[in-house]
Enzyme design. Structure first.
Site, PDB file in Angstrom:
ATOM      1  N   ASP A  14      50.895   7.258  38.748  1.00  0.00           N
ATOM      2  CA  ASP A  14      51.507   6.858  40.015  1.00  0.00           C
ATOM      3  C   ASP A  14      50.454   7.050  41.104  1.00  0.00           C
ATOM      4  O   ASP A  14      49.442   7.723  40.894  1.00  0.00           O
ATOM      5  CB  ASP A  14      52.747   7.714  40.299  1.00  0.00           C
ATOM      6  CG  ASP A  14      53.397   7.378  41.649  1.00  0.00           C
ATOM      7  OD1 ASP A  14      53.391   6.191  42.030  1.00  0.00           O
ATOM      8  OD2 ASP A  14      53.884   8.292  42.328  1.00  0.00           O
ATOM      9  N   SER A  15      50.736   6.489  42.259  1.00  0.00           N
ATOM     10  CA  SER A  15      49.817   6.667  43.389  1.00  0.00           C
ATOM     11  C   SER A  15      49.808   8.120  43.873  1.00  0.00           C
ATOM     12  O   SER A  15      48.844   8.566  44.478  1.00  0.00           O
ATOM     13  CB  SER A  15      50.259   5.775  44.540  1.00  0.00           C
ATOM     14  OG  SER A  15      51.613   6.045  44.839  1.00  0.00           O
ATOM     15  N   CYS A  77      54.621   3.846  39.128  1.00  0.00           N
ATOM     16  CA  CYS A  77      54.576   3.464  40.538  1.00  0.00           C
ATOM     17  C   CYS A  77      55.184   2.065  40.688  1.00  0.00           C
ATOM     18  O   CYS A  77      54.755   1.118  40.020  1.00  0.00           O
ATOM     19  CB  CYS A  77      53.121   3.447  40.993  1.00  0.00           C
ATOM     20  SG  CYS A  77      52.897   2.907  42.673  1.00  0.00           S
ATOM     21  N   GLU A 156      57.809  13.270  51.701  1.00  0.00           N
ATOM     22  CA  GLU A 156      56.623  14.139  51.625  1.00  0.00           C
ATOM     23  C   GLU A 156      56.723  15.291  52.629  1.00  0.00           C
ATOM     24  O   GLU A 156      56.209  16.376  52.396  1.00  0.00           O
ATOM     25  CB  GLU A 156      55.356  13.321  51.882  1.00  0.00           C
ATOM     26  CG  GLU A 156      55.225  12.198  50.874  1.00  0.00           C
ATOM     27  CD  GLU A 156      53.948  12.236  50.077  1.00  0.00           C
ATOM     28  OE1 GLU A 156      52.966  12.770  50.581  1.00  0.00           O
ATOM     29  OE2 GLU A 156      53.956  11.718  48.937  1.00  0.00           O
ATOM     30  N   CYS A 188      61.247   2.725  44.469  1.00  0.00           N
ATOM     31  CA  CYS A 188      60.078   3.508  44.873  1.00  0.00           C
ATOM     32  C   CYS A 188      60.257   4.909  44.281  1.00  0.00           C
ATOM     33  O   CYS A 188      61.373   5.456  44.314  1.00  0.00           O
ATOM     34  CB  CYS A 188      59.990   3.584  46.397  1.00  0.00           C
ATOM     35  SG  CYS A 188      58.673   4.683  46.979  1.00  0.00           S
ATOM     36  N   HIS A 190      59.598   7.751  45.267  1.00  0.00           N
ATOM     37  CA  HIS A 190      60.030   8.840  46.154  1.00  0.00           C
ATOM     38  C   HIS A 190      61.534   8.833  46.432  1.00  0.00           C
ATOM     39  O   HIS A 190      62.090   9.844  46.823  1.00  0.00           O
ATOM     40  CB  HIS A 190      59.309   8.737  47.503  1.00  0.00           C
ATOM     41  CG  HIS A 190      57.896   9.223  47.482  1.00  0.00           C
ATOM     42  ND1 HIS A 190      56.946   8.675  46.653  1.00  0.00           N
ATOM     43  CD2 HIS A 190      57.269  10.206  48.180  1.00  0.00           C
ATOM     44  CE1 HIS A 190      55.796   9.304  46.852  1.00  0.00           C
ATOM     45  NE2 HIS A 190      55.967  10.223  47.765  1.00  0.00           N
TER      46      HIS A 190
HETATM   47  N1  DGL Z   1      54.562   5.447  44.302  1.00  0.00           N
HETATM   48  C1  DGL Z   1      54.796   4.434  45.281  1.00  0.00           C
HETATM   49  C2  DGL Z   1      55.862   3.468  44.776  1.00  0.00           C
HETATM   50  O1  DGL Z   1      56.647   3.797  43.910  1.00  0.00           O
HETATM   51  C3  DGL Z   1      55.228   5.042  46.613  1.00  0.00           C
HETATM   52  C4  DGL Z   1      54.119   5.696  47.371  1.00  0.00           C
HETATM   53  C5  DGL Z   1      53.022   4.718  47.743  1.00  0.00           C
HETATM   54  O2  DGL Z   1      53.203   3.909  48.662  1.00  0.00           O
HETATM   55  O3  DGL Z   1      51.984   4.764  47.096  1.00  0.00           O
HETATM   56  O4  DGL Z   1      55.917   2.370  45.242  1.00  0.00           O
END
Ligand code: DGL
Length: 278
Positions: A14-15, A77, A156, A188, A190
């Site tokens: 993931d990012s 992600c 966050e 997403c 998060h």
């Molecule tokens: N992990 C990203 C997503 O699920 C969210 C955070 C980001 O913008 O990198 O889209």
């Protein structure tokens, strides 16, 4: 030395750390599997970047995970799944799972009206990937999509409840309420952390789809079919979770437990900082 297939780990990237919500569900469903997780914190957020850039980062992340002889790769992600999965998945010799198809399957089957909402980052919503997959599953479905860029920062910062978060949620979710959707994909990584607030705003009769859970079910299905899960009987030990981040390992201490949950958090064997070959 090459590991036998069933002893190989599952690779997840993931990012940032939000993908740990996917790891949590995989670890619950497949407790004997080893998991290698990469959080590309150096390039977070992916959600406001171009498709070209997200694809470069995703490719580097997968190359890194391949070093662990992973038997299956998970795009945890949504932004990477929406913009880069189709292009990259076929270029690797192992099976890959994105978070999109599993979530769409659940949303379509749980929606009785065919009115489905999708929320995600700018990159995810701009790609229209969810819409495409939903229409493929149910051509008559009516999809209302909404980018909610502030949600990532709120999570966050730990602002998951309270008046400000609720008020922002009301603002973002207004078009979905107006469209009277009965199923909303949390597109997403998060967003599952915001479930309570989102459910309160949407009302108790709207089904919220967590891509983590549906993705874990897909991983289980795929492993069960072809790629040899660790047999619960042959090997009763609990799986290990090894985590790697490309920046700020200290953020893991702050946010890791939030996304993983304490019981799964205890299974994290190590957290290490690495560099990606981007
Ligand atoms: N992990 C990203 C997503 O699920 C969210 C955070 C980001 O913008 O990198 O889209």
């Amino acid at each position: 030395m090459a590991l036998p297939n069933k002893r190989r780990p599952i690779g997840v990237f993931d990012s940032g750390l939000g993908g740990l919500t996917v790891v949590r569900e995989i670890a619950k469903l497949l407790p004997t599997e080893d998991i290698v997780y990469l959080g590309d914190l150096a390039h977070l957020p992916y959600g406001n970047k171009s498709q070209r850039q997200i694809t470069r980062y995703s490719q580097a992340a997968l190359k890194f995970l391949k070093k662990f002889q992973i038997k299956l790769g998970v795009f945890a992600c949504n932004s990477a799944s929406a913009t880069s999965y189709r292009k990259l998945a076929s270029t690797f010799s192992i099976p890959m799972v994105s978070v999109i198809e599993p979530a769409v399957g659940e949303a379509v089957s749980r929606s009785s009206s065919g009115r489905i909402g999708v929320i995600g980052t700018e990159a995810t919503i701009r790609s229209r990937a969810y819409e495409r997959y939903i229409k493929r599953e149910d051509p008559k479905a009516r999809v209302t999509s909404q980018a909610c860029p502030l949600f990532v920062s709120l999570v966050e910062e730990g602002w998951v409840n309270g008046a400000i978060t609720t008020s922002i949620a009301h603002h973002y979710l207004a078009p979905l309420k107006k469209a009277r959707v009965d199923s909303v994909i949390l597109g997403c990584t998060h967003y599952p952390v915001l479930t309570k607030t989102l459910q309160k705003v949407m009302g108790p009769n709207v089904h919220l789809v967590h891509s983590g859970l549906s993705t874990a079910r897909s991983v289980k299905r795929l492993l069960g079919k072809k790629y040899l899960p660790r047999g619960a009987r042959q090997n009763r030990r609990t799986g290990r979770i090894r985590c790697f981040v490309t920046d700020s390992p200290n953020r893991f201490q702050v946010l890791g437990q939030k996304f993983l949950g304490r019981s799964i958090g205890q299974k994290v064997a190590s957290v290490q900082e690495v560099r990606l070959d981007v």
